[in-house]
Write an enzyme that holds these catalytic residues in place. Structure first.
Site, PDB file in Angstrom:
ATOM      1  N   CYS A  63       0.843  -1.203   0.000  1.00 14.06           N
ATOM      2  CA  CYS A  63       0.000   0.000   0.000  1.00 14.06           C
ATOM      3  C   CYS A  63       0.879   1.254   0.000  1.00 14.06           C
ATOM      4  CB  CYS A  63      -0.909  -0.025   1.227  1.00 14.06           C
ATOM      5  SG  CYS A  63      -1.741   1.530   1.529  1.00 14.06           S
ATOM      6  N   ASP A 120      -1.108  16.079  -1.429  1.00 12.98           N
ATOM      7  CA  ASP A 120      -1.390  15.196  -2.564  1.00 12.98           C
ATOM      8  C   ASP A 120      -0.326  15.423  -3.642  1.00 12.98           C
ATOM      9  OD1 ASP A 120      -4.233  13.698  -3.664  1.00 12.98           O
ATOM     10  OD2 ASP A 120      -2.699  14.218  -5.137  1.00 12.98           O
ATOM     11  N   ASN A 179     -13.477   9.463  -1.274  1.00 17.93           N
ATOM     12  CA  ASN A 179     -13.893   8.627  -2.396  1.00 17.93           C
ATOM     13  C   ASN A 179     -13.955   7.173  -1.949  1.00 17.93           C
ATOM     14  OD1 ASN A 179     -13.992  10.799  -4.242  1.00 17.93           O
ATOM     15  ND2 ASN A 179     -11.793  10.645  -4.590  1.00 17.93           N
ATOM     16  N   THR A 231      -8.779   5.515  -5.935  1.00 14.22           N
ATOM     17  CA  THR A 231      -7.627   4.917  -6.623  1.00 14.22           C
ATOM     18  C   THR A 231      -6.593   4.357  -5.638  1.00 14.22           C
ATOM     19  OG1 THR A 231      -6.496   7.048  -6.757  1.00 14.22           O
ATOM     20  CG2 THR A 231      -7.871   6.404  -8.647  1.00 14.22           C
ATOM     21  N   HIS A 267      -8.589   7.660   3.070  1.00 10.78           N
ATOM     22  CA  HIS A 267      -8.024   9.009   3.121  1.00 10.78           C
ATOM     23  C   HIS A 267      -9.113  10.047   2.911  1.00 10.78           C
ATOM     24  CE1 HIS A 267      -7.751   7.485  -1.000  1.00 10.78           C
ATOM     25  NE2 HIS A 267      -7.937   8.732  -1.415  1.00 10.78           N
TER      26      HIS A 267
HETATM   27  P1  5GP Z   1      -8.520   8.752  -4.457  1.00 11.52           P
HETATM   28  O1  5GP Z   1      -8.905   8.902  -5.902  1.00 11.52           O
HETATM   29  O2  5GP Z   1      -8.144   7.329  -4.108  1.00 11.52           O
HETATM   30  O3  5GP Z   1      -9.550   9.318  -3.539  1.00 11.52           O
HETATM   31  O4  5GP Z   1      -7.255   9.676  -4.255  1.00 11.52           O
HETATM   32  C1  5GP Z   1      -5.953   9.220  -4.169  1.00 11.52           C
HETATM   33  C2  5GP Z   1      -5.071  10.443  -4.157  1.00 11.52           C
HETATM   34  O5  5GP Z   1      -3.783  10.052  -3.756  1.00 11.52           O
HETATM   35  C3  5GP Z   1      -4.927  11.114  -5.538  1.00 11.52           C
HETATM   36  O6  5GP Z   1      -5.357  12.468  -5.433  1.00 11.52           O
HETATM   37  C4  5GP Z   1      -3.445  10.980  -5.854  1.00 11.52           C
HETATM   38  O7  5GP Z   1      -2.925  12.117  -6.500  1.00 11.52           O
HETATM   39  C5  5GP Z   1      -2.828  10.769  -4.477  1.00 11.52           C
HETATM   40  N1  5GP Z   1      -1.635   9.943  -4.495  1.00 11.52           N
HETATM   41  C6  5GP Z   1      -1.482   8.724  -5.095  1.00 11.52           C
HETATM   42  N2  5GP Z   1      -0.254   8.232  -4.869  1.00 11.52           N
HETATM   43  C7  5GP Z   1       0.391   9.163  -4.099  1.00 11.52           C
HETATM   44  C8  5GP Z   1       1.707   9.205  -3.550  1.00 11.52           C
HETATM   45  O8  5GP Z   1       2.543   8.313  -3.703  1.00 11.52           O
HETATM   46  N3  5GP Z   1       2.025  10.321  -2.831  1.00 11.52           N
HETATM   47  C9  5GP Z   1       1.128  11.336  -2.632  1.00 11.52           C
HETATM   48  N4  5GP Z   1       1.539  12.390  -1.905  1.00 11.52           N
HETATM   49  N5  5GP Z   1      -0.127  11.308  -3.131  1.00 11.52           N
HETATM   50  C10 5GP Z   1      -0.486  10.235  -3.866  1.00 11.52           C
HETATM   51 ZN    ZN Z   2      -2.237   1.221   3.680  1.00 12.23          ZN
END
Ligand code: 5GP
Ligand code: ZN
Length: 115
Positions: free
Chosen positions: A4, A30, A85, A93, A98
């Protein structure tokens, strides 16, 4: 969880710009900000989504940090949007629970048309 990305951020195995941290919670920027302020708040412990069996105390603590992080980011006065989300249609994603804080501009009323 070894696989993860957010657990790896908690473990400092991959870098992130940390905004807030305590024993249970981590907030960081982010990596692909959608707005001038786009900060994520996570429980350090792995839960895959808001639908997991999360202790109410921890869920309360997670959401109680929203205003604290918003203050740190300077948007508590101007306002912001809080998004969680969940699943495919929610366009989750990263499957580590979060909370998104989006702000720094006047946000559109709707998130946009589905594609
Ligand atoms: P979700 O679509 O799952 O609600 O949002 C996941 C968020 O995590 C996205 O806005 C994406 O830009 C952010 N994200 C994904 N991988 C990383 C990472 O390795 N580091 C950081 N800081 N943000 C991440
Ligand atoms: Zn985790």
């Amino acid at each position: 969880m070894t696989d993860c990305v957010f657990c790896k951020i908690v473990a400092r195995d991959i870098p992130a710009t940390v905004v807030y941290e305590d024993e249970d919670i981590l907030a960081f920027e982010d990596q692909n900000p959608q707005t001038p302020v786009h900060t994520l708040i996570i429980p350090k412990q792995h839960y895959s989504s808001i639908s997991d069996d999360i202790p109410p105390e921890l869920l309360g603590k997670l959401f109680s940090k929203v205003k604290e992080v918003a203050k740190i980011k300077g948007v508590e006065e101007s306002g912001y949007r809080v998004i969680v989300n969940k699943g495919k249609d929610g366009r989750q994603t990263v499957f580590h629970l979060h909370v998104h804080i989006l702000g720094g501009i006047k946000l559109p009323i709707f998130v946009g048309p589905a594609d």
